[in-house]
Design a protein around this motif. Sequence first.
Motif, PDB file in Angstrom:
ATOM      1  N   GLN A  93       0.826  -1.207   0.000  1.00 50.43           N
ATOM      2  CA  GLN A  93       0.000   0.000   0.000  1.00 50.43           C
ATOM      3  C   GLN A  93       0.863   1.262   0.000  1.00 50.43           C
ATOM      4  OE1 GLN A  93      -2.317   0.709   3.548  1.00 50.43           O
ATOM      5  NE2 GLN A  93      -4.077   1.422   2.375  1.00 50.43           N
ATOM      6  N   SER A  94       1.985   1.214   0.703  1.00 47.96           N
ATOM      7  CA  SER A  94       2.849   2.391   0.803  1.00 47.96           C
ATOM      8  C   SER A  94       3.448   2.779  -0.543  1.00 47.96           C
ATOM      9  CB  SER A  94       3.984   2.127   1.804  1.00 47.96           C
ATOM     10  OG  SER A  94       4.977   1.274   1.245  1.00 47.96           O
TER      11      SER A  94
ATOM     12  N   ALA B  79      -2.794 -15.647   8.142  1.00 44.44           N
ATOM     13  CA  ALA B  79      -3.453 -15.706   6.832  1.00 44.44           C
ATOM     14  C   ALA B  79      -4.828 -15.041   6.897  1.00 44.44           C
ATOM     15  CB  ALA B  79      -3.593 -17.156   6.383  1.00 44.44           C
ATOM     16  N   LYS B  80      -5.532 -15.275   7.981  1.00 40.55           N
ATOM     17  CA  LYS B  80      -6.852 -14.658   8.150  1.00 40.55           C
ATOM     18  C   LYS B  80      -6.730 -13.141   8.238  1.00 40.55           C
ATOM     19  CE  LYS B  80     -10.936 -14.786  11.149  1.00 40.55           C
ATOM     20  NZ  LYS B  80     -11.538 -15.376  12.369  1.00 40.55           N
ATOM     21  N   ARG B  81      -5.731 -12.658   8.994  1.00 40.68           N
ATOM     22  CA  ARG B  81      -5.524 -11.216   9.119  1.00 40.68           C
ATOM     23  C   ARG B  81      -5.124 -10.604   7.777  1.00 40.68           C
ATOM     24  NH1 ARG B  81      -2.575 -12.588  13.707  1.00 40.68           N
ATOM     25  NH2 ARG B  81      -0.613 -11.881  12.774  1.00 40.68           N
ATOM     26  N   GLN B  82      -4.300 -11.327   7.015  1.00 43.89           N
ATOM     27  CA  GLN B  82      -3.896 -10.826   5.702  1.00 43.89           C
ATOM     28  C   GLN B  82      -5.117 -10.593   4.803  1.00 43.89           C
ATOM     29  OE1 GLN B  82      -1.027 -14.107   4.990  1.00 43.89           O
ATOM     30  NE2 GLN B  82       0.337 -12.510   4.190  1.00 43.89           N
ATOM     31  N   LEU B  83      -5.987 -11.606   4.745  1.00 45.01           N
ATOM     32  CA  LEU B  83      -7.165 -11.502   3.879  1.00 45.01           C
ATOM     33  C   LEU B  83      -8.060 -10.348   4.313  1.00 45.01           C
ATOM     34  CD1 LEU B  83      -8.009 -15.276   3.347  1.00 45.01           C
ATOM     35  CD2 LEU B  83      -7.543 -13.603   1.543  1.00 45.01           C
ATOM     36  N   THR B  84      -8.261 -10.213   5.614  1.00 48.19           N
ATOM     37  CA  THR B  84      -9.097  -9.126   6.123  1.00 48.19           C
ATOM     38  C   THR B  84      -8.501  -7.776   5.747  1.00 48.19           C
ATOM     39  OG1 THR B  84      -9.840 -10.488   7.980  1.00 48.19           O
ATOM     40  CG2 THR B  84     -10.099  -8.100   8.205  1.00 48.19           C
ATOM     41  N   TRP B  85      -7.191  -7.638   5.907  1.00 46.17           N
ATOM     42  CA  TRP B  85      -6.510  -6.379   5.613  1.00 46.17           C
ATOM     43  C   TRP B  85      -6.654  -6.033   4.139  1.00 46.17           C
ATOM     44  CZ3 TRP B  85      -3.134  -3.467   2.999  1.00 46.17           C
ATOM     45  CH2 TRP B  85      -2.606  -2.333   3.627  1.00 46.17           C
TER      46      TRP B  85
ATOM     47  N   ARG C  43      -8.835  -6.984   1.959  1.00 44.94           N
ATOM     48  CA  ARG C  43     -10.212  -6.689   1.554  1.00 44.94           C
ATOM     49  C   ARG C  43     -10.668  -5.327   2.052  1.00 44.94           C
ATOM     50  NH1 ARG C  43     -11.709 -12.939   2.593  1.00 44.94           N
ATOM     51  NH2 ARG C  43     -11.563 -13.642   0.418  1.00 44.94           N
ATOM     52  N   ASN C  44     -10.141  -4.902   3.176  1.00 44.05           N
ATOM     53  CA  ASN C  44     -10.546  -3.613   3.744  1.00 44.05           C
ATOM     54  C   ASN C  44      -9.765  -2.437   3.181  1.00 44.05           C
ATOM     55  OD1 ASN C  44     -12.441  -4.835   5.380  1.00 44.05           O
ATOM     56  ND2 ASN C  44     -11.106  -4.936   7.168  1.00 44.05           N
ATOM     57  N   LYS C  45      -8.548  -2.681   2.737  1.00 40.21           N
ATOM     58  CA  LYS C  45      -7.638  -1.581   2.418  1.00 40.21           C
ATOM     59  C   LYS C  45      -7.366  -1.376   0.930  1.00 40.21           C
ATOM     60  CE  LYS C  45      -6.514  -0.216   6.620  1.00 40.21           C
ATOM     61  NZ  LYS C  45      -6.705   1.173   7.090  1.00 40.21           N
ATOM     62  N   LEU C  46      -7.509  -2.408   0.126  1.00 36.85           N
ATOM     63  CA  LEU C  46      -7.095  -2.308  -1.268  1.00 36.85           C
ATOM     64  C   LEU C  46      -8.226  -2.736  -2.202  1.00 36.85           C
ATOM     65  CD1 LEU C  46      -3.503  -3.863  -1.006  1.00 36.85           C
ATOM     66  CD2 LEU C  46      -4.075  -1.437  -1.222  1.00 36.85           C
ATOM     67  N   ASP C  47      -8.264  -2.122  -3.368  1.00 38.02           N
ATOM     68  CA  ASP C  47      -9.263  -2.453  -4.390  1.00 38.02           C
ATOM     69  C   ASP C  47      -8.703  -3.597  -5.238  1.00 38.02           C
ATOM     70  OD1 ASP C  47     -11.398  -2.472  -6.078  1.00 38.02           O
ATOM     71  OD2 ASP C  47     -10.793  -0.688  -7.212  1.00 38.02           O
TER      72      ASP C  47
ATOM     73  N   THR D 132       0.322  13.554  18.284  1.00 39.09           N
ATOM     74  CA  THR D 132      -0.735  14.232  17.524  1.00 39.09           C
ATOM     75  C   THR D 132      -2.113  14.144  18.150  1.00 39.09           C
ATOM     76  OG1 THR D 132      -1.266  12.261  16.210  1.00 39.09           O
ATOM     77  CG2 THR D 132       0.501  13.696  15.386  1.00 39.09           C
ATOM     78  N   ASN D 133      -2.263  13.187  19.079  1.00 37.90           N
ATOM     79  CA  ASN D 133      -3.584  12.885  19.639  1.00 37.90           C
ATOM     80  C   ASN D 133      -4.536  12.366  18.560  1.00 37.90           C
ATOM     81  OD1 ASN D 133      -4.761  12.690  22.196  1.00 37.90           O
ATOM     82  ND2 ASN D 133      -6.108  14.418  21.802  1.00 37.90           N
ATOM     83  N   ILE D 134      -3.953  11.864  17.485  1.00 34.25           N
ATOM     84  CA  ILE D 134      -4.719  11.283  16.377  1.00 34.25           C
ATOM     85  C   ILE D 134      -4.238   9.852  16.172  1.00 34.25           C
ATOM     86  CG2 ILE D 134      -5.228  11.422  13.906  1.00 34.25           C
ATOM     87  CD1 ILE D 134      -4.644  14.412  14.064  1.00 34.25           C
ATOM     88  N   PRO D 135      -5.140   8.854  16.113  1.00 33.84           N
ATOM     89  CA  PRO D 135      -4.722   7.463  15.878  1.00 33.84           C
ATOM     90  C   PRO D 135      -3.951   7.319  14.566  1.00 33.84           C
ATOM     91  CG  PRO D 135      -7.009   7.541  16.592  1.00 33.84           C
ATOM     92  CD  PRO D 135      -6.586   8.965  16.324  1.00 33.84           C
ATOM     93  N   MET D 136      -3.047   6.340  14.525  1.00 35.55           N
ATOM     94  CA  MET D 136      -2.212   6.133  13.345  1.00 35.55           C
ATOM     95  C   MET D 136      -3.053   5.900  12.094  1.00 35.55           C
ATOM     96  SD  MET D 136       0.972   3.485  12.808  1.00 35.55           S
ATOM     97  CE  MET D 136       0.006   1.976  12.805  1.00 35.55           C
ATOM     98  N   ASP D 137      -4.124   5.120  12.208  1.00 37.34           N
ATOM     99  CA  ASP D 137      -4.975   4.819  11.063  1.00 37.34           C
ATOM    100  C   ASP D 137      -5.585   6.100  10.501  1.00 37.34           C
ATOM    101  OD1 ASP D 137      -5.617   2.525   9.563  1.00 37.34           O
ATOM    102  OD2 ASP D 137      -7.695   2.668  10.202  1.00 37.34           O
ATOM    103  N   ASP D 138      -6.056   6.985  11.393  1.00 37.20           N
ATOM    104  CA  ASP D 138      -6.622   8.258  10.948  1.00 37.20           C
ATOM    105  C   ASP D 138      -5.548   9.137  10.314  1.00 37.20           C
ATOM    106  OD1 ASP D 138      -8.974   7.365  11.961  1.00 37.20           O
ATOM    107  OD2 ASP D 138      -9.027   8.713  13.688  1.00 37.20           O
ATOM    108  N   HIS D 139      -4.339   9.050  10.835  1.00 38.58           N
ATOM    109  CA  HIS D 139      -3.216   9.822  10.287  1.00 38.58           C
ATOM    110  C   HIS D 139      -2.977   9.442   8.825  1.00 38.58           C
ATOM    111  CE1 HIS D 139       0.432  12.242  10.614  1.00 38.58           C
ATOM    112  NE2 HIS D 139       1.063  11.279   9.970  1.00 38.58           N
ATOM    113  N   LEU D 140      -3.040   8.143   8.533  1.00 39.38           N
ATOM    114  CA  LEU D 140      -2.839   7.682   7.156  1.00 39.38           C
ATOM    115  C   LEU D 140      -4.027   8.068   6.270  1.00 39.38           C
ATOM    116  CD1 LEU D 140      -1.298   4.128   7.709  1.00 39.38           C
ATOM    117  CD2 LEU D 140      -0.132   6.176   6.930  1.00 39.38           C
ATOM    118  N   LYS D 141      -5.237   7.995   6.841  1.00 39.37           N
ATOM    119  CA  LYS D 141      -6.430   8.320   6.059  1.00 39.37           C
ATOM    120  C   LYS D 141      -6.446   9.786   5.634  1.00 39.37           C
ATOM    121  CE  LYS D 141      -9.471   4.826   8.110  1.00 39.37           C
ATOM    122  NZ  LYS D 141     -10.543   4.606   9.118  1.00 39.37           N
ATOM    123  N   GLN D 142      -5.797  10.643   6.411  1.00 38.73           N
ATOM    124  CA  GLN D 142      -5.770  12.067   6.097  1.00 38.73           C
ATOM    125  C   GLN D 142      -4.934  12.362   4.856  1.00 38.73           C
ATOM    126  OE1 GLN D 142      -4.384  14.064   9.607  1.00 38.73           O
ATOM    127  NE2 GLN D 142      -6.273  13.722  10.749  1.00 38.73           N
TER     128      GLN D 142
END
Length: 312
Positions: A107-108, A271-277, A279-283, A173-183
């Motif tokens: 993704q990076s 493997a389960k975490r990989q699939l979840t990630w 599906r949630n993060k990439l098209d 930042t008082n902002i979660p890492m996930d939100d930091h990337l979403k910005q």
Amino acid sequence: MDRKKLVVIIGPTAVGKTKLSIEIAHRLNGEIISGDSMQIYKGMDIGTAKITKEEMEGVPHHLIDIKEPDDDYSVAEFQETVRPLIDVIMDKNKMPMIVGGTGLYIQSVLYDYQFTESPSDPEFRKRLELELQQKGEQAIHQLLAQVDPESAKKIHPNNTRRVIRALEIFHCTNIPMDDHLKQQENKLLYDVALIGLTMDRDVLYQRINHRVDLMVKNGLMNEVKHFYDLGLRDTQSIKAIGYKEIYDYFDGKVSYDEALNQLKQNSRRYAKRQLTWFRNKLDVNWFDMTPPLKHEQMVDEIFSYIAGKLKL
């Protein structure tokens, strides 16, 4: 101006990425960039299911065996290395392909994430590292769960480097890492054919269990013992699945059978975490690799998709 073309093949461990990627690379005149965060380490071959020279079938591979096992490696370094490498491959009139299972690494590269802008506080980080030594992985992970539950769900407690980094970002930042990337702007930098390989879960889990048995047969215990005898500990590499479980056996914390069962269980969960990630993060355009199927037929189908997507 046309964007650079790129093929990416992702999927969970043991789904069959290596074999398929070689076939596709032959058809595309491609070179493969490993998108695996552990195959970068020299000597860690069996536990990471590293591709062999024979399996490469002459297809050039990059970012394999580039680090010593006591070196650190980050997603920012991966991004910094891979983007120029894509240009080098294209300059040879060859198709760059990223193949692997470390989602954030891939993704990076695909998106314009600016890791250099992430805030840092070295003193805070040192305090967390000291607390990690005194209280352990679970205690640090619990701190993250309190302030950034979404990141805590995605980052395994064993991955203390990322846990501490997420805490550091929140602290600054008082902002979660996930939100930091979403910005950051979520725009693709490449004309990419993003292939995902999937499989019936029960079949995939059987393949993972069988892979672990093969690793043991091929000398996994001796490979891990080599690093254990060298005194290699508390490194990013040894915290990987396939090494930390065997270390527990050598430390006398678990029996031989318990270590192998834990290794299989951790691999299945990964493997389960990989699939979840993914599906949630990439098209992703998914292709089901569940047997019985003809490998050549799947190669044809995936190649046709790539050719259409990239207008080859």
